[in-house]
Design a protein around this motif. Sequence first.
Motif, mmCIF file in Angstrom:
data_model
loop_
_atom_site.group_PDB
_atom_site.id
_atom_site.type_symbol
_atom_site.label_atom_id
_atom_site.label_comp_id
_atom_site.label_asym_id
_atom_site.label_seq_id
_atom_site.Cartn_x
_atom_site.Cartn_y
_atom_site.Cartn_z
ATOM 1 N N SER A 149 -4.549 0.766 1.719
ATOM 2 C CA SER A 149 -4.945 -0.703 2.176
ATOM 3 C C SER A 149 -5.040 -0.447 3.663
ATOM 4 O O SER A 149 -4.188 0.247 4.235
ATOM 5 C CB SER A 149 -4.060 -1.618 1.621
ATOM 6 O OG SER A 149 -3.069 -1.453 2.313
ATOM 7 N N ASN A 150 -5.910 -1.491 4.249
ATOM 8 C CA ASN A 150 -5.670 -1.497 5.628
ATOM 9 C C ASN A 150 -4.261 -1.516 6.259
ATOM 10 O O ASN A 150 -3.693 -1.114 7.448
ATOM 11 C CB ASN A 150 -6.565 -2.833 6.176
ATOM 12 C CG ASN A 150 -7.935 -2.536 5.988
ATOM 13 O OD1 ASN A 150 -8.323 -1.299 5.958
ATOM 14 N ND2 ASN A 150 -8.704 -3.540 6.167
ATOM 15 N N VAL A 193 -12.598 0.665 10.128
ATOM 16 C CA VAL A 193 -13.241 0.884 8.895
ATOM 17 C C VAL A 193 -14.659 0.348 9.033
ATOM 18 O O VAL A 193 -15.576 0.761 8.650
ATOM 19 C CB VAL A 193 -12.528 -0.151 7.871
ATOM 20 C CG1 VAL A 193 -13.388 -0.227 6.692
ATOM 21 C CG2 VAL A 193 -11.201 0.142 7.559
ATOM 22 N N ALA A 241 -15.136 6.380 1.911
ATOM 23 C CA ALA A 241 -14.292 7.387 1.221
ATOM 24 C C ALA A 241 -15.012 8.427 0.598
ATOM 25 O O ALA A 241 -14.953 9.747 0.406
ATOM 26 C CB ALA A 241 -13.375 6.779 0.666
ATOM 27 N N LEU A 273 -8.347 6.063 3.725
ATOM 28 C CA LEU A 273 -9.130 5.516 2.776
ATOM 29 C C LEU A 273 -9.447 6.192 1.870
ATOM 30 O O LEU A 273 -9.481 6.053 0.441
ATOM 31 C CB LEU A 273 -10.525 5.252 3.464
ATOM 32 C CG LEU A 273 -10.686 4.074 4.659
ATOM 33 C CD1 LEU A 273 -12.038 3.895 5.159
ATOM 34 C CD2 LEU A 273 -10.263 2.702 4.404
ATOM 35 N N ARG A 320 -15.765 0.396 2.150
ATOM 36 C CA ARG A 320 -14.805 1.473 2.448
ATOM 37 C C ARG A 320 -14.744 2.507 1.433
ATOM 38 O O ARG A 320 -14.558 3.407 1.489
ATOM 39 C CB ARG A 320 -13.483 0.593 2.764
ATOM 40 C CG ARG A 320 -12.963 -0.066 1.321
ATOM 41 C CD ARG A 320 -11.664 -1.200 1.841
ATOM 42 N NE ARG A 320 -10.432 -0.250 1.880
ATOM 43 C CZ ARG A 320 -9.892 -0.438 2.964
ATOM 44 N NH1 ARG A 320 -10.090 -1.139 4.010
ATOM 45 N NH2 ARG A 320 -8.661 0.307 3.159
ATOM 46 N N THR A 321 -14.996 2.014 0.209
ATOM 47 C CA THR A 321 -15.214 2.764 -1.160
ATOM 48 C C THR A 321 -16.166 3.959 -0.775
ATOM 49 O O THR A 321 -16.009 5.289 -1.027
ATOM 50 C CB THR A 321 -15.222 2.038 -2.278
ATOM 51 O OG1 THR A 321 -14.279 1.270 -2.556
ATOM 52 C CG2 THR A 321 -15.263 3.071 -3.593
#
Length: 204
Positions: free
Chosen positions: A160-161, A179, A195, A155, A191-192
């Motif tokens: 991407s996944n 995630v 991270a 991430l 997710r952002t």
Amino acid sequence: MRILLADDHDMVRETISAYLTSEGGATVTSAIDLPSALKEIADQGPFDLVLLDYNMPGMSGLTGLNTALEANGGKGVAILSGSAPAKIAKDALDAGAIGFIPKTMGAQSLLNAVRFMSAGEIYVPVDLMRQEEEAPAHPLADKLSPREIEVLDGLCRGLSNKEIARELDLQEVTIKLHVRTLCRKLDAKNRTQAALTAKEAGLF
């Protein structure tokens, strides 16, 4: 030296192979993933040294390392990595790897490391060992499983996944679950944010 080099990136594989052959006088056999590496070991092994890319297909983290160690009959198996943190290097050594090689290492240093490991000696870059010694146990890392840390690393690199799933040889749906768990554990909305939280905390 008889070396098996397994990496799914053509340029990395070809560059390292060419240098070890021309400058080190090594006989290098190549593979593009763990299954093909295991086939080469079965057909031509054991090798003096097996170099495995940590993120190539089939590895499943350090599970692939354990499989290769058994297959290579007690001879050295080392991990190659472009981005794995010091903790992964330590875990690899604890699991029986004979060394850990960053892909950012200079060509001559890499050749010296390969010679060292082929002779049965354990090799880890000094700066990586210092990083491990200097880094106290991270409170954020203590909350996460090794697999969740690997997913979080993806991430943080903007993958991407699907790309993370390919690196870790997992199903995309499994990555989505990781995630979701990461967001809950890091108190992140998405997710952002997860991270960003990891980067701000200095985990990566």
